[in-house]
Design a protein around this motif. Structure first.
Motif, PDB file in Angstrom:
ATOM      1  N   ILE A 154       0.851  -1.186   0.000  1.00  0.00           N
ATOM      2  CA  ILE A 154       0.000   0.000   0.000  1.00  0.00           C
ATOM      3  C   ILE A 154       0.887   1.236   0.000  1.00  0.00           C
ATOM      4  N   PHE A 155       0.530   2.197  -0.832  1.00  0.00           N
ATOM      5  CA  PHE A 155       1.332   3.417  -0.949  1.00  0.00           C
ATOM      6  C   PHE A 155       0.446   4.645  -0.758  1.00  0.00           C
ATOM      7  N   PHE A 156       1.041   5.671  -0.122  1.00  0.00           N
ATOM      8  CA  PHE A 156       0.298   6.904   0.097  1.00  0.00           C
ATOM      9  C   PHE A 156       1.289   8.063   0.138  1.00  0.00           C
ATOM     10  N   ASN A 157       0.898   9.168  -0.469  1.00  0.00           N
ATOM     11  CA  ASN A 157       1.803  10.310  -0.609  1.00  0.00           C
ATOM     12  C   ASN A 157       1.684  11.268   0.577  1.00  0.00           C
ATOM     13  N   ASP A 158       1.854  10.720   1.798  1.00  0.00           N
ATOM     14  CA  ASP A 158       1.792  11.537   3.007  1.00  0.00           C
ATOM     15  C   ASP A 158       2.708  10.898   4.045  1.00  0.00           C
ATOM     16  N   SER A 159       3.785  11.579   4.396  1.00  0.00           N
ATOM     17  CA  SER A 159       4.793  11.001   5.298  1.00  0.00           C
ATOM     18  C   SER A 159       4.247  10.684   6.686  1.00  0.00           C
TER      19      SER A 159
END
Length: 344
Positions: A33-38
């Motif tokens: 799973i990938f998400f563009n929020d650190s």
């Protein structure tokens, strides 16, 4: 098994992952799973799955990358994945495209569909529901779990029994919702009989609904049941779904169903699952067992099948659907081919 990755889910990842797995197991495995929020990187959402940064995609191997972002971000996400991260476009699909599944005859707008609730909202408003679906989606009732394409099949084969004094038997009561549905559908003259091994289901008995406790794999239970209920018009096997349970039920009850009655077994996909005693092409699975019925209804045409078996003379038709078999009974005789018309 298809390996997929999800892109664009953050704080709500747990819910989406669980819904995703409930819909697609055992044919799909979530790889990553990938998400563009650190702020969410490193959060574990399932065993061996944590939310990762988009740049980590290059370290994974998957068959399909599913974009779960809201519509307004899909175009930007597609550009990021293809142009900056080098993902092949043919391996990318939006969640609403991936989520499409069999909803029977209904046409709904899949744009913007991101969860089961969205699908239910569209179905409730689609305007083409039959009476069973109308009850399932819109009327108050006890809990019920059904594959959405089943209702078209039910209505196709059961409609002729509505508003008659039919006797309907359903194996597997669960929370009692389907017993209420059958009572509503078949009308005030119908007798509904539910069978379960859980004695707590006795609480679901009411006017027109009787509950019997027993195991569908117990031949003695069926002997007593047939003595108590000499007539059954419709039998619905939604019980334990093991191979033995389905085969014993069929062998004990098919002959007992009325001459023009209907036998329906659902959730037959368990024939492909080892934990139910099945497996693809497993000769002991219920699906393999029922393939013999095709020979029975054609026994008139070969001396290798004794046409006096119990089924050739009583099986009018076999209807296979996704996960279902419906057998319509009728007293059957040898067919004849007769020539008519001008034969000069």
């Amino acid at each position: 098994m298809k390996r997929v990755a999800l892109f664009g889910i953050g704080p709500e990842a747990n819910g989406i992952v669980q819904e995703f797995l409930s819909l697609y197991l055992p044919t799909v495995q979530i790889d990553s799973i990938f998400f563009n929020d650190s702020k969410v990187w490193g959060i574990q959402v399932a065993p061996n799955i944590v939310i990762e940064r988009p740049s980590d995609i290059i370290h994974h191997h998957f068959d399909m990358l599913i974009i779960c972002a809201v519509p307004s971000y899909v175009k930007a996400v597609m550009a990021l994945l293809t142009e900056k991260l080098g993902i092949e476009e043919q391996k990318i699909v939006t969640y609403y495209e991936w989520l499409r599944f069999n909803v029977g005859i209904h046409k709904i707008d899949w744009e913007g569909v991101y969860n089961e609730s969205d699908i239910l909202d569209r179905l409730k408003q689609c305007g083409t529901l039959n009476d069973l679906e109308q009850y399932y989606y819109n009327e108050p009732h006890r809990e019920m779990i059904k594959y959405l394409h089943y209702f078209e099949v039910y209505d196709r084969h059961f409609n002729k029994y509505r508003n008659t004094d039919c006797v309907v038997v359903e194996i597997g009561i669960c929370k009692g919702g389907s017993l209420q549905m059958w009572k509503n559908y078949f009308g005030k003259n119908a007798e509904i009989i539910g069978i379960d091994i859980d004695e707590s289901t006795l609480a679901f008995a009411e006017d027109q609904i009787t509950v019997e406790i027993g195991s569908q794999s117990d031949q003695d239970f069926w002997k007593k049941f047939k003595e108590k209920y000499p007539r059954v018009d419709i039998l619905i096997d939604d019980g334990g779904h093991t191979m033995r349970q389905q085969i014993v039920t069929f062998e004990e009850m098919f002959d007992h169903i009325a001459e023009d009655g209907v036998y329906l077994c659902e959730d037959m996909h368990s024939s492909y699952w080892g934990r139910f005693g099945g497996g693809y092409k497993n000769p002991t699975s219920y699906i393999e067992y029922t393939k013999n019925f095709i020979d029975y209804i054609n026994a008139w045409y070969t001396p290798e099948i004794n046409e006096n078996n119990p089924y050739t003379n009583s099986m009018h038709s076999l209807h296979y659907y996704d996960s279902m078999l419906v057998i319509e009974k009728r007293k059957m005789y040898r067919s004849a081919c007769i020539t008519t018309g001008n034969m000069s």
